[in-house]
Design a protein around this motif. Structure first.
Motif, PDB file in Angstrom:
ATOM      1  N   THR A   3       9.805   8.820  -3.250  1.00 18.66           N
ATOM      2  CA  THR A   3      11.233   8.873  -2.615  1.00 18.66           C
ATOM      3  C   THR A   3      12.324   9.450  -3.736  1.00 18.66           C
ATOM      4  OG1 THR A   3      11.215   6.738  -4.305  1.00 18.66           O
ATOM      5  CG2 THR A   3      10.525   6.489  -2.277  1.00 18.66           C
ATOM      6  N   PRO A  28      16.016  14.457   3.841  1.00 15.83           N
ATOM      7  CA  PRO A  28      17.470  14.047   3.621  1.00 15.83           C
ATOM      8  C   PRO A  28      16.755  12.260   2.804  1.00 15.83           C
ATOM      9  CG  PRO A  28      17.227  14.332   5.928  1.00 15.83           C
ATOM     10  CD  PRO A  28      15.834  15.419   4.818  1.00 15.83           C
ATOM     11  N   ASP A  29      15.912  12.037   2.887  1.00 16.87           N
ATOM     12  CA  ASP A  29      15.459  10.645   3.253  1.00 16.87           C
ATOM     13  C   ASP A  29      14.814  10.000   1.465  1.00 16.87           C
ATOM     14  OD1 ASP A  29      12.996  12.014   3.612  1.00 16.87           O
ATOM     15  OD2 ASP A  29      12.147   9.839   4.404  1.00 16.87           O
ATOM     16  N   VAL A  30      14.818  11.347   0.868  1.00 19.11           N
ATOM     17  CA  VAL A  30      14.128  11.371  -0.675  1.00 19.11           C
ATOM     18  C   VAL A  30      15.622  11.798  -1.537  1.00 19.11           C
ATOM     19  CG1 VAL A  30      12.758  13.002  -2.422  1.00 19.11           C
ATOM     20  CG2 VAL A  30      12.111  12.000   0.503  1.00 19.11           C
ATOM     21  N   GLU A  31      15.618  10.722  -3.108  1.00 22.22           N
ATOM     22  CA  GLU A  31      16.556  11.150  -4.337  1.00 22.22           C
ATOM     23  C   GLU A  31      15.795  12.728  -4.418  1.00 22.22           C
ATOM     24  OE1 GLU A  31      18.673   9.451  -7.694  1.00 22.22           O
ATOM     25  OE2 GLU A  31      17.124   8.388  -6.451  1.00 22.22           O
ATOM     26  N   GLU A  47       3.384   7.512  -1.580  1.00 22.70           N
ATOM     27  CA  GLU A  47       5.337   7.459  -0.643  1.00 22.70           C
ATOM     28  C   GLU A  47       5.736   8.686  -1.790  1.00 22.70           C
ATOM     29  OE1 GLU A  47       8.741   4.351   0.724  1.00 22.70           O
ATOM     30  OE2 GLU A  47       6.820   3.892  -0.005  1.00 22.70           O
ATOM     31  N   ARG A 102      17.464  18.636  -0.154  1.00 25.95           N
ATOM     32  CA  ARG A 102      18.352  17.470  -0.323  1.00 25.95           C
ATOM     33  C   ARG A 102      18.245  17.834   1.582  1.00 25.95           C
ATOM     34  NH1 ARG A 102      21.408  18.032  -5.008  1.00 25.95           N
ATOM     35  NH2 ARG A 102      20.776  16.827  -6.583  1.00 25.95           N
ATOM     36  N   MET A 109      10.299   6.824   5.772  1.00 27.24           N
ATOM     37  CA  MET A 109       9.570   6.979   4.123  1.00 27.24           C
ATOM     38  C   MET A 109       8.481   8.283   4.200  1.00 27.24           C
ATOM     39  SD  MET A 109       6.151   4.973   2.884  1.00 27.24           S
ATOM     40  CE  MET A 109       4.616   6.225   3.723  1.00 27.24           C
ATOM     41  N   SER A 110       8.585   9.192   3.048  1.00 27.35           N
ATOM     42  CA  SER A 110       7.942  10.594   3.255  1.00 27.35           C
ATOM     43  C   SER A 110       6.903  10.440   1.978  1.00 27.35           C
ATOM     44  CB  SER A 110       9.341  11.490   2.403  1.00 27.35           C
ATOM     45  OG  SER A 110       9.854  11.777   3.706  1.00 27.35           O
TER      46      SER A 110
END
Length: 274
Positions: free
Chosen positions: A38, A254-257, A36, A250, A1-2
């Motif tokens: 996402t 990398p975990d975020v759209e 958070e 990206r 989680m970012s």
């Protein structure tokens, strides 16, 4: 989680705040650093349409080029444009970050993207960053066309590269004059009209040229002491950068759209030409 704080740190690593002009106001404007993130949505401007687009796509961060609180605000009442945008973001649970002149001066900044699209070689900043000993980063770009072309051909190439706007591409100069050395500055670049790198170019491409500075520059051109001028949409020139920025984000997070806005936020809807 970012978290928003971690995402903001990654953004500032890509586009360090130290590179921003002293009058600028990039960075985190709205949001809880512990929240958070996402989904990041990229746009040039923080306006109601791009906020609605971001929220409709489920984004929890709107990352824009132009700071919403650029000149500061004495109120965020919803009767004001800034207040309405901020309220809509807060109610929708989305944060707001801007990367402005700090994203202009980097090696993959707004002017570089346009220069690459034009195929310019031997690229260098018009005004190098004082903090960069290599001289490879800074405001604007000057470079050489792959092959000399006419001013008209350059204008047509720009219309192919840039998204369409009501203002189109405006040119001051002989349409048959040959262009080899090209100076450009994404966004409003009339502050660089007197720079030696601009004066030594065959053409200067920028946005938001006002009557008197443009008139003076045109007279210099007629005296053989300055470049032809090409005035393009501020929004269109900087919109090209979003794709590059998205690719960098990206890779960095990398975990975020990451998505891009294709809404036209150029302020003009149509033109009548006679």
């Amino acid at each position: 989680m970012s978290t928003l704080g971690a995402v903001n740190a990654a953004i500032e690593k890509l586009w360090p705040l130290a590179g921003a002009e002293s009058w600028d106001s990039p960075g985190l404007a709205v949001g809880d650093p512990t929240a958070e993130v996402t989904h990041i949505h990229l746009a040039v401007d923080a306006v109601l349409d791009t906020v609605d687009e971001a929220l409709g796509m489920g984004a929890d961060l709107l990352l824009v080029h132009h700071p919403l609180l650029f000149h500061g605000a004495k109120t965020v009442a919803e009767s004001t444009t800034k207040g309405a945008v901020i309220a809509r973001l807060v109610r929708g649970g989305a944060a707001l970050i801007a990367a402005h002149t700090n994203a202009d001066v980097v090696a993959t900044g707004t002017s570089r993207v346009l220069a690459h699209q034009l195929g310019l070689t031997d690229q260098r900043p018009i005004q190098a960053s004082a903090a960069d000993p290599t001289g490879q980063t800074g405001l604007g770009i000057v470079g050489t066309a792959e092959s000399p072309l006419t001013l008209m051909a350059l204008a047509r190439l720009l219309t192919d590269i840039l998204p369409p706007t009501a203002g189109g591409v405006r040119v001051a100069g002989d349409h048959e004059s040959v262009v080899s050395t090209v100076a450009l500055c994404g966004g409003a670049g009339d502050s660089l009209l007197d720079h030696p790198e601009v004066l030594g170019a065959d053409v200067y491409i920028t946005s938001d040229l006002r009557h008197h500075p443009a008139s003076d520059a045109r007279e210099l051109m007629r005296l053989g002491r300055g470049p032809a001028l090409v005035d393009i949409s501020h929004w269109a020139a900087e919109w090209l950068w979003l794709d590059t920025a998205a690719a960098q984000l990206r890779q960095a997070i990398p975990d975020v759209e990451v998505t891009l806005s294709d809404l036209r936020t150029d302020p003009w809807d149509f033109a009548v030409v006679r």
